[in-house]
Design an enzyme around this catalytic site. Structure first.
Site, PDB file in Angstrom:
ATOM      1  N   GLU A  37      22.229  -3.541   1.862  1.00 58.07           N
ATOM      2  CA  GLU A  37      22.192  -3.124   3.259  1.00 58.07           C
ATOM      3  C   GLU A  37      22.067  -4.369   4.152  1.00 58.07           C
ATOM      4  O   GLU A  37      22.743  -4.495   5.173  1.00 58.07           O
ATOM      5  CB  GLU A  37      21.009  -2.169   3.459  1.00 58.07           C
ATOM      6  N   TYR A  38      21.211  -5.299   3.720  1.00 53.58           N
ATOM      7  CA  TYR A  38      21.053  -6.540   4.467  1.00 53.58           C
ATOM      8  C   TYR A  38      22.400  -7.262   4.556  1.00 53.58           C
ATOM      9  O   TYR A  38      22.828  -7.698   5.617  1.00 53.58           O
ATOM     10  CB  TYR A  38      20.008  -7.432   3.777  1.00 53.58           C
ATOM     11  N   ASP A  39      23.074  -7.349   3.416  1.00 50.10           N
ATOM     12  CA  ASP A  39      24.363  -8.051   3.380  1.00 50.10           C
ATOM     13  C   ASP A  39      25.382  -7.401   4.311  1.00 50.10           C
ATOM     14  O   ASP A  39      26.174  -8.071   4.959  1.00 50.10           O
ATOM     15  CB  ASP A  39      24.927  -8.068   1.950  1.00 50.10           C
ATOM     16  N   SER A  84      -1.594 -39.023   7.770  1.00 52.97           N
ATOM     17  CA  SER A  84      -1.790 -38.644   6.371  1.00 52.97           C
ATOM     18  C   SER A  84      -3.273 -38.316   6.178  1.00 52.97           C
ATOM     19  O   SER A  84      -4.038 -38.280   7.139  1.00 52.97           O
ATOM     20  CB  SER A  84      -1.322 -39.754   5.447  1.00 52.97           C
ATOM     21  N   GLU A 116      -7.600 -25.460   2.074  1.00 54.83           N
ATOM     22  CA  GLU A 116      -6.207 -25.039   1.877  1.00 54.83           C
ATOM     23  C   GLU A 116      -5.656 -25.770   0.668  1.00 54.83           C
ATOM     24  O   GLU A 116      -5.900 -26.959   0.520  1.00 54.83           O
ATOM     25  CB  GLU A 116      -5.330 -25.455   3.078  1.00 54.83           C
ATOM     26  N   LYS A 118      -3.369 -28.082  -1.383  1.00 58.74           N
ATOM     27  CA  LYS A 118      -2.506 -29.172  -0.934  1.00 58.74           C
ATOM     28  C   LYS A 118      -1.179 -29.011  -1.665  1.00 58.74           C
ATOM     29  O   LYS A 118      -1.047 -29.361  -2.832  1.00 58.74           O
ATOM     30  CB  LYS A 118      -3.135 -30.532  -1.234  1.00 58.74           C
ATOM     31  N   ASP A 120       2.516 -29.582  -2.900  1.00 61.81           N
ATOM     32  CA  ASP A 120       3.205 -30.821  -3.220  1.00 61.81           C
ATOM     33  C   ASP A 120       4.662 -30.714  -2.779  1.00 61.81           C
ATOM     34  O   ASP A 120       5.532 -30.330  -3.540  1.00 61.81           O
ATOM     35  CB  ASP A 120       3.104 -31.091  -4.720  1.00 61.81           C
ATOM     36  N   TYR A 228       0.683 -25.299   8.251  1.00 63.75           N
ATOM     37  CA  TYR A 228      -0.733 -25.650   8.182  1.00 63.75           C
ATOM     38  C   TYR A 228      -1.318 -26.253   9.452  1.00 63.75           C
ATOM     39  O   TYR A 228      -2.485 -26.591   9.472  1.00 63.75           O
ATOM     40  CB  TYR A 228      -1.055 -26.509   6.954  1.00 63.75           C
ATOM     41  N   LYS A 317      -8.324 -34.543  -4.633  1.00 65.62           N
ATOM     42  CA  LYS A 317      -7.175 -34.499  -5.541  1.00 65.62           C
ATOM     43  C   LYS A 317      -7.528 -33.880  -6.895  1.00 65.62           C
ATOM     44  O   LYS A 317      -8.634 -34.044  -7.405  1.00 65.62           O
ATOM     45  CB  LYS A 317      -6.637 -35.924  -5.755  1.00 65.62           C
ATOM     46  N   CYS A 411      17.495 -37.658 -44.285  1.00 64.49           N
ATOM     47  CA  CYS A 411      16.197 -37.086 -43.913  1.00 64.49           C
ATOM     48  C   CYS A 411      15.071 -38.092 -44.184  1.00 64.49           C
ATOM     49  O   CYS A 411      14.988 -38.640 -45.285  1.00 64.49           O
ATOM     50  CB  CYS A 411      15.969 -35.808 -44.715  1.00 64.49           C
ATOM     51  N   CYS A 429      18.299 -31.303 -41.677  1.00 65.69           N
ATOM     52  CA  CYS A 429      18.236 -31.863 -43.018  1.00 65.69           C
ATOM     53  C   CYS A 429      18.861 -30.845 -43.951  1.00 65.69           C
ATOM     54  O   CYS A 429      18.567 -29.655 -43.881  1.00 65.69           O
ATOM     55  CB  CYS A 429      16.780 -32.109 -43.398  1.00 65.69           C
ATOM     56  N   CYS A 435      13.283 -30.261 -49.646  1.00 65.38           N
ATOM     57  CA  CYS A 435      12.673 -31.191 -48.684  1.00 65.38           C
ATOM     58  C   CYS A 435      11.196 -30.863 -48.493  1.00 65.38           C
ATOM     59  O   CYS A 435      10.834 -29.730 -48.154  1.00 65.38           O
ATOM     60  CB  CYS A 435      13.412 -31.088 -47.348  1.00 65.38           C
TER      61      CYS A 435
END
Ligand code: IVH
Length: 676
Positions: A37-39, A84, A116, A118, A120, A228, A317, A411, A429, A435
């Site tokens: 429907e969205y499409d 920062s 909150e 952090k 990455d 944020y 951290k 081997c 092998c 073996c």
């Protein structure tokens, strides 16, 4: 061309609807219409805009596919520098931060902090005028960033127009653009399939995607934005606290982090740190720590800044999940199926909370892809409980005496030839059970908990037994005597007799355990159970052809092929015969003619306590009839068996309209089907 007013109204209505659905889907995670429907609405708007280009507005959702010109990446001066954060690496450093805050503010009591995760990713700044997104910029050096507006528009969780009334004339919202773990894995799989370079981690993938010249490429990347902070020309229009600012930003239609919290003083911060660290691996995105911010904006202003970082915030951290180390050597290991796997021996390095000194390199293709040499400095990554991976080689640090990795011809354990089938990445092998490595792995697998479950027969003893040639095949286990075992170093009379008893006790396994224990390639626990339930005995499985094997749920052409090949090999037949000669008798199951399974294709959930049998027995009986037994109730559940004191699973079944049987009904049900 004349623009009919009903067309303008329709375009406006479509834009509003699409923006609303987009918000529900990407910000609230509560889709309200199906994708098709969205499409349909989307294409209708696209068609109108291409017919009447004057309809196209800056906040049109059609702009999200990256339609317009390439990015300019022009310089953008940040009116308010993008700072920062200082870091704290220990609880003491965090307490020290809090002490400095209180000292500077001259406060005796506790200061309230917001916490909150952090994220990455990359910091971005978004400018809205009269509620419409006008400019988006990267952080750059904090003072000058780059114009990435066209790329930012493609991120579905970025509002193109703010929601609500009373919007400020101009406002700047900042946040982190990141790539969720799942999207990152999918992207790398796609890149790899196309033979393109993969990204080292989600952060690099987010950065690489945001810096695309062509916004159409960015549009295909699974990026998200989490807001944020907010800045207004006139600060007096902001609420009094950071927390309330974020609620305001949320009301405008941004995603804010659901894991946010607030509390008084350093101890509340440390508790939030511990709580978040335990959730870290389960979160859908990567975080490298937790940020604490003084909640009161007045106190924030009183504290101010030192050089590039605010005095009112700090990042605590988490242990790093990536580290650099050196490849000391590459060795080749042989597995149960003979697969020869290169393993990097690393200079030990602390990463993801543990010391890592080995990392699998999977196969020679992977070594070629990484261009890895012995002596190289490499990026090691260990996220969650995932096994450590070598993600990248720092070619610029390659020493002059680095050497290329060459796969041995024979081997390393038994000296048999190593063969690689055309088109397969894995080399194997050819020694089979000759073996030692394959023997050892086969015995380990046979004795393991999910297979024959031989208590006390751990890796250590298996290594010794194989090395001293006391056992060649699993059948030899049953010939071991207390006297013989006693002679082994550190094996006393008592443990020798315990071990002999444990081995003897494994002589009457359930059929599925025995099938699983044989170690047929690709036959795991579930497939072994399906085979056992379908055929009821080993003989018919060994004789079955590919077609009849594929009649078993879970068995496709590849697995069927492995099963047929396994039973065709003389040494496997010999091993099974030897096991029978040693007294191993698996329990056969009654199966109806043709292996019909009355409950095949159905799924049951057991909950509560049954008085007549325990849960494992109930499960086994259902499975013998071909049913699957699952741990959680969904719409697909056939029925729930509810014993005494059934809890949430019962209520879930009721709410989903899944049928429920009590114990009496269940016993009658089993009896009917077992007779059938
Ligand atoms: S606040 C003055 N909050 O961390 C405050 N930053 O080391 C500056 N980051 O460049 C940023 N999550 O990319 C803040 N909840 C969060 C964050 C966050 C991630 C990143 C951001 C910033 C870097 C600072």
């Amino acid at each position: 061309m004349n623009l009919p007013p009903e067309i303008s109204r329709r375009a406006l209505a479509l834009r509003d609807q699409l923006n609303e659905h987009n918000y529900r889907y990407y910000v609230l995670d509560e889709p309200s219409i199906p994708d098709v429907e969205y499409d349909r609405l989307f294409r209708e708007l696209q068609a109108l805009e291409s017919e009447y280009p004057e309809l196209l507005t800056e906040d049109s959702p059609t702009r999200r596919v990256g339609g317009r010109a390439e990015n300019s990446f022009a310089e953008v001066q940040h009116r308010i520098p993008m700072l920062s954060l200082d870091n704290a690496f220990s609880a003491d450093e965090l307490r020290e931060f809090d002490r400095r805050v209180r000292e500077r503010l001259d406060i005796d009591g506790e200061v309230e902090y917001v916490s909150e995760p952090k994220l990455d990713g990359l910091a971005v700044s978004l400018h809205y005028e009269e509620g419409v997104l006008r400019l988006a910029a990267t952080r750059g050096d904090g003072f000058t960033g780059e114009d990435i507006t066209e790329n930012i528009r493609t991120i579905p969780s970025v509002p193109l127009r703010l929601r609500g009334d009373n919007l400020p004339a101009v406002v700047e919202v900042r946040g982190e653009v990141y790539m969720p773990k799942e999207g990152f894995a999918r992207l790398n799989r796609e890149l790899e399939a196309r033979g393109e370079k993969t990204f080292v981690n989600p952060r690099n993938a987010a950065a690489g995607s945001l810096r695309q010249k062509n916004p159409r490429v960015t549009a295909k990347r699974p990026l998200e934005l989490c807001a944020y902070s907010v800045a207004l020309e006139d600060e007096s229009l902001l609420p009094d606290t950071h927390w309330d600012c974020l609620q305001l930003v949320k009301a405008w239609g941004f995603r804010i982090n659901p894991q946010m919290g607030r509390g008084p003083g350093a101890e509340a911060c440390l508790a939030a740190y511990d709580a978040l660290l335990t959730q870290r691996d389960a979160l859908p995105y990567e975080i490298d720590g937790i940020v604490f911010k003084v909640n009161s904006l007045k106190l924030q202003r009183d504290l101010g800044f030192v050089s590039r970082a605010p005095r009112w915030a700090i990042a605590h951290k988490f242990p790093a999940q990536e580290e650099l180390t050196e490849v000391l050597d590459v060795e080749f290991q042989v597995g149960r199926t003979g697969a020869v796997t290169p393993v990097a021996r690393l200079k030990p390095v602390f990463v993801g909370g543990v010391t890592v000194s080995n990392a699998t390199l999977h196969n020679m293709d992977e070594i070629a892809r990484l261009d890895l040499h012995v002596g190289d400095t490499v990026f090691i990554r260990r996220a969650g409980d995932v096994i450590p991976q070598v993600v990248r080689v720092l070619a610029e640090r390659r020493p002059a005496d680095a050497r290329a990795v060459i796969r041995p011809e024979t081997c390393p354990v038994c000296d048999s030839e190593i063969v690689q089938v055309e088109g397969e990445a894995v080399a194997r092998c050819s020694g089979g059970l000759y073996c030692g490595a394959q023997r050892r792995e086969a015995i380990r697998h046979y004795a393991s908990r999910k297979a024959m479950d031989i208590e006390g027969l751990g890796e250590k003893w298996i290594d010794i037994l194989v090395d001293q040639d006391k056992v060649q095949t699993v059948a030899d286990l049953y010939r071991l005597t207390v006297d013989e075992l006693k002679t082994l170093d550190r094996m006393g009379e008592k443990s020798a007799s315990n071990l002999v008893n444990a081995i003897a006790a494994s002589r009457a396994p359930e059929l599925w355990r025995f099938i699983y224990a044989l170690g047929i390639r690709e036959v795991g626990e579930a497939t072994a159970k399906a085979l056992a339930n379908h055929f009821g005995d080993l003989g018919p499985i060994a004789e079955a052809d590919e077609d009849s094997l594929q009649a078993v749920p879970d068995v496709g052409p590849v697995v069927a092929d492995h099963i047929v090949r396994f039973f065709r090999q003389a040494h496997n037949q010999e091993t099974i015969a030897a096991l029978q000669a040693a007294g191993v008798r698996w329990k056969t199951l009654e199966v109806a003619a043709g292996g019909a399974q009355p409950l095949a294709g159905s799924t049951y959930v057991l909950t509560g306590t049954l008085s007549g049998m325990n849960r494992d027995e109930a499960k086994a009986q259902l499975e013998a009839l071909g049913a699957k037994v699952s741990g959680s109730v969904s719409k697909k559940t056939t029925a729930v068996v509810a014993g005494e004191a059934a809890g949430s699973k019962l209520s879930k079944a009721e709410s989903l309209g899944v049928p429920v049987m009590d114990e009496t009904a269940f016993m009658a049900f089993l009896a009917t089907h077992q007779q059938a």
